[in-house]
Design a protein around this motif. Structure first.
Motif, PDB file in Angstrom:
ATOM      1  N   ARG A  52       0.858  -1.184   0.000  1.00  0.00           N
ATOM      2  CA  ARG A  52       0.000   0.000   0.000  1.00  0.00           C
ATOM      3  C   ARG A  52       0.894   1.233   0.000  1.00  0.00           C
ATOM      4  NH1 ARG A  52      -4.842  -1.330   4.109  1.00  0.00           N
ATOM      5  NH2 ARG A  52      -5.460   0.729   3.424  1.00  0.00           N
ATOM      6  N   ASP A  53       0.500   2.235  -0.761  1.00  0.00           N
ATOM      7  CA  ASP A  53       1.384   3.392  -0.924  1.00  0.00           C
ATOM      8  C   ASP A  53       0.809   4.686  -0.361  1.00  0.00           C
ATOM      9  OD1 ASP A  53      -0.573   4.175  -2.776  1.00  0.00           O
ATOM     10  OD2 ASP A  53       0.549   3.309  -4.430  1.00  0.00           O
ATOM     11  N   HIS A  54      -0.410   4.652   0.126  1.00  0.00           N
ATOM     12  CA  HIS A  54      -1.072   5.814   0.734  1.00  0.00           C
ATOM     13  C   HIS A  54      -1.200   6.999  -0.218  1.00  0.00           C
ATOM     14  CE1 HIS A  54      -1.007   3.538   4.388  1.00  0.00           C
ATOM     15  NE2 HIS A  54       0.288   3.402   4.285  1.00  0.00           N
ATOM     16  N   MET A  55      -1.078   6.746  -1.512  1.00  0.00           N
ATOM     17  CA  MET A  55      -1.244   7.821  -2.495  1.00  0.00           C
ATOM     18  C   MET A  55      -2.721   7.967  -2.847  1.00  0.00           C
ATOM     19  SD  MET A  55       1.987   6.996  -4.947  1.00  0.00           S
ATOM     20  CE  MET A  55       2.436   8.623  -5.488  1.00  0.00           C
ATOM     21  N   THR A  56      -3.131   9.185  -3.135  1.00  0.00           N
ATOM     22  CA  THR A  56      -4.500   9.436  -3.548  1.00  0.00           C
ATOM     23  C   THR A  56      -4.582   9.430  -5.069  1.00  0.00           C
ATOM     24  OG1 THR A  56      -4.316  11.840  -3.735  1.00  0.00           O
ATOM     25  CG2 THR A  56      -4.786  10.939  -1.535  1.00  0.00           C
ATOM     26  N   LEU A  60      -1.157   9.971  -7.618  1.00  0.00           N
ATOM     27  CA  LEU A  60      -0.668   8.673  -8.055  1.00  0.00           C
ATOM     28  C   LEU A  60      -0.187   8.739  -9.498  1.00  0.00           C
ATOM     29  CD1 LEU A  60      -0.393   5.685  -7.205  1.00  0.00           C
ATOM     30  CD2 LEU A  60      -2.604   5.308  -8.280  1.00  0.00           C
ATOM     31  N   ASP A  61       0.979   8.234  -9.742  1.00  0.00           N
ATOM     32  CA  ASP A  61       1.536   8.162 -11.090  1.00  0.00           C
ATOM     33  C   ASP A  61       0.745   7.127 -11.903  1.00  0.00           C
ATOM     34  OD1 ASP A  61       3.625   6.441 -12.824  1.00  0.00           O
ATOM     35  OD2 ASP A  61       4.206   8.561 -12.848  1.00  0.00           O
ATOM     36  N   ALA A  62       0.286   7.508 -13.075  1.00  0.00           N
ATOM     37  CA  ALA A  62      -0.553   6.633 -13.897  1.00  0.00           C
ATOM     38  C   ALA A  62       0.167   5.345 -14.289  1.00  0.00           C
ATOM     39  CB  ALA A  62      -1.018   7.376 -15.140  1.00  0.00           C
ATOM     40  N   GLN A  66      -1.058   1.576 -13.231  1.00  0.00           N
ATOM     41  CA  GLN A  66      -1.260   0.506 -14.202  1.00  0.00           C
ATOM     42  C   GLN A  66      -0.434  -0.728 -13.831  1.00  0.00           C
ATOM     43  OE1 GLN A  66      -0.305   1.569 -18.235  1.00  0.00           O
ATOM     44  NE2 GLN A  66      -1.481  -0.124 -19.057  1.00  0.00           N
ATOM     45  N   GLU A  67       0.796  -0.516 -13.396  1.00  0.00           N
ATOM     46  CA  GLU A  67       1.668  -1.631 -13.004  1.00  0.00           C
ATOM     47  C   GLU A  67       1.093  -2.373 -11.797  1.00  0.00           C
ATOM     48  OE1 GLU A  67       5.946  -1.902 -10.845  1.00  0.00           O
ATOM     49  OE2 GLU A  67       5.847  -0.590 -12.594  1.00  0.00           O
ATOM     50  N   LYS A  68       0.664  -1.625 -10.791  1.00  0.00           N
ATOM     51  CA  LYS A  68       0.115  -2.254  -9.590  1.00  0.00           C
ATOM     52  C   LYS A  68      -1.177  -3.004  -9.892  1.00  0.00           C
ATOM     53  CE  LYS A  68       2.109   0.511  -5.963  1.00  0.00           C
ATOM     54  NZ  LYS A  68       1.847   0.802  -4.574  1.00  0.00           N
ATOM     55  N   LEU A  69      -2.071  -2.362 -10.623  1.00  0.00           N
ATOM     56  CA  LEU A  69      -3.336  -3.017 -10.943  1.00  0.00           C
ATOM     57  C   LEU A  69      -3.112  -4.294 -11.739  1.00  0.00           C
ATOM     58  CD1 LEU A  69      -5.724  -0.082 -11.839  1.00  0.00           C
ATOM     59  CD2 LEU A  69      -5.884  -1.643  -9.915  1.00  0.00           C
ATOM     60  N   TYR A 114      -5.187   4.394  -3.210  1.00  0.00           N
ATOM     61  CA  TYR A 114      -6.045   4.295  -4.386  1.00  0.00           C
ATOM     62  C   TYR A 114      -5.794   3.014  -5.168  1.00  0.00           C
ATOM     63  CZ  TYR A 114      -8.187   5.499  -8.845  1.00  0.00           C
ATOM     64  OH  TYR A 114      -8.943   5.480  -9.980  1.00  0.00           O
ATOM     65  N   ALA A 115      -4.558   2.694  -5.463  1.00  0.00           N
ATOM     66  CA  ALA A 115      -4.258   1.503  -6.269  1.00  0.00           C
ATOM     67  C   ALA A 115      -4.700   0.231  -5.554  1.00  0.00           C
ATOM     68  CB  ALA A 115      -2.771   1.438  -6.592  1.00  0.00           C
ATOM     69  N   TYR A 116      -4.480   0.173  -4.254  1.00  0.00           N
ATOM     70  CA  TYR A 116      -4.857  -0.998  -3.464  1.00  0.00           C
ATOM     71  C   TYR A 116      -6.368  -1.210  -3.497  1.00  0.00           C
ATOM     72  CZ  TYR A 116      -5.279  -4.008   0.681  1.00  0.00           C
ATOM     73  OH  TYR A 116      -5.577  -5.025   1.550  1.00  0.00           O
ATOM     74  N   HIS A 117      -7.133  -0.150  -3.235  1.00  0.00           N
ATOM     75  CA  HIS A 117      -8.588  -0.273  -3.208  1.00  0.00           C
ATOM     76  C   HIS A 117      -9.163  -0.486  -4.607  1.00  0.00           C
ATOM     77  CE1 HIS A 117      -8.544   0.454   0.983  1.00  0.00           C
ATOM     78  NE2 HIS A 117      -8.120   1.695   0.866  1.00  0.00           N
TER      79      HIS A 117
END
Length: 189
Positions: A52-56, A60-62, A66-69, A114-117
């Motif tokens: 988790r990166d706690h970024m909103t 968040l870098d697009a 994309q990589e995380k998702l 954001y990416a996590y959720h």
């Protein structure tokens, strides 16, 4: 009854708790890092929590998103597709996904991670598609949103839900896929 369980990751607090309970109760649990797994009764999926990166959504870098998702959601899908053939002989044939209420598109009140959720929401869609594809083959599904109270994930996963064959599918959690929290409240997608 003892089950052979496969878990894609233990890098998630809820998944680690489920692993501990299952092994304490005599179930044979193997993880994504194990080699030959053999026949499986229960597949438990979750998204790693440590990344988790706690970024909103605003910062968040697009490319990172994309990589995380791709990594998170593809792991859920590819793990499922590789383990489902090993479940064909099981009398249980259950697939579970561990999430949290913030994984709901409609009910999330979070603004960071954001990416996590977003990955949790996308994995929920993977579960819906798996349900549509495999329920008629005898598979059952559980989606548990850990709210920190009520019944635990392990109990929910191992409990049979309302199933009356002649009942309308809308009244049977075995004939539809539903996300529930520890109080058995339905969490909307």
């Amino acid at each position: 009854m003892s089950y052979k369980v496969y878990m894609n990751t233990l890098d998630n607090p809820t998944a680690q708790g489920v692993y501990d309970e299952l092994t304490e109760n005599g179930h044979d649990v193997v993880t994504g890092s194990d080699g030959n797994v053999g026949d499986i009764d229960l597949l438990i999926l979750s998204i790693p929590h440590a990344n988790r990166d706690h970024m909103t959504i605003r910062d968040l870098d697009a490319d990172l998103l994309q990589e995380k998702l791709a990594g998170y959601v593809n792991d859920i899908l590819l793990t499922s597709l590789s383990i489902i053939p090993l479940m064909e002989k099981s009398s249980l044939k259950r697939i579970a996904f561990l999430t949290d209420p913030a994984g709901s598109i409609r009910e999330s009140d979070e603004f960071d991670d954001y990416a996590y959720h977003m990955a949790q929401a996308a994995a929920g869609m993977v579960m819906k598609i798996l349900h549509n594809s495999y329920r008629r083959n005898g598979f059952s599904f559980r989606v548990y949103a850990d709210c920190g109270s009520g019944i635990g994930a392990t109990e929910y996963i191992l409990t049979d839900q309302s199933y009356i064959p002649e009942d309308d599918p809308v009244h049977s959690d075995e004939n539809r896929i539903v996300c529930r929290d520890g109080y058995l409240r339905e969490i909307s997608w």
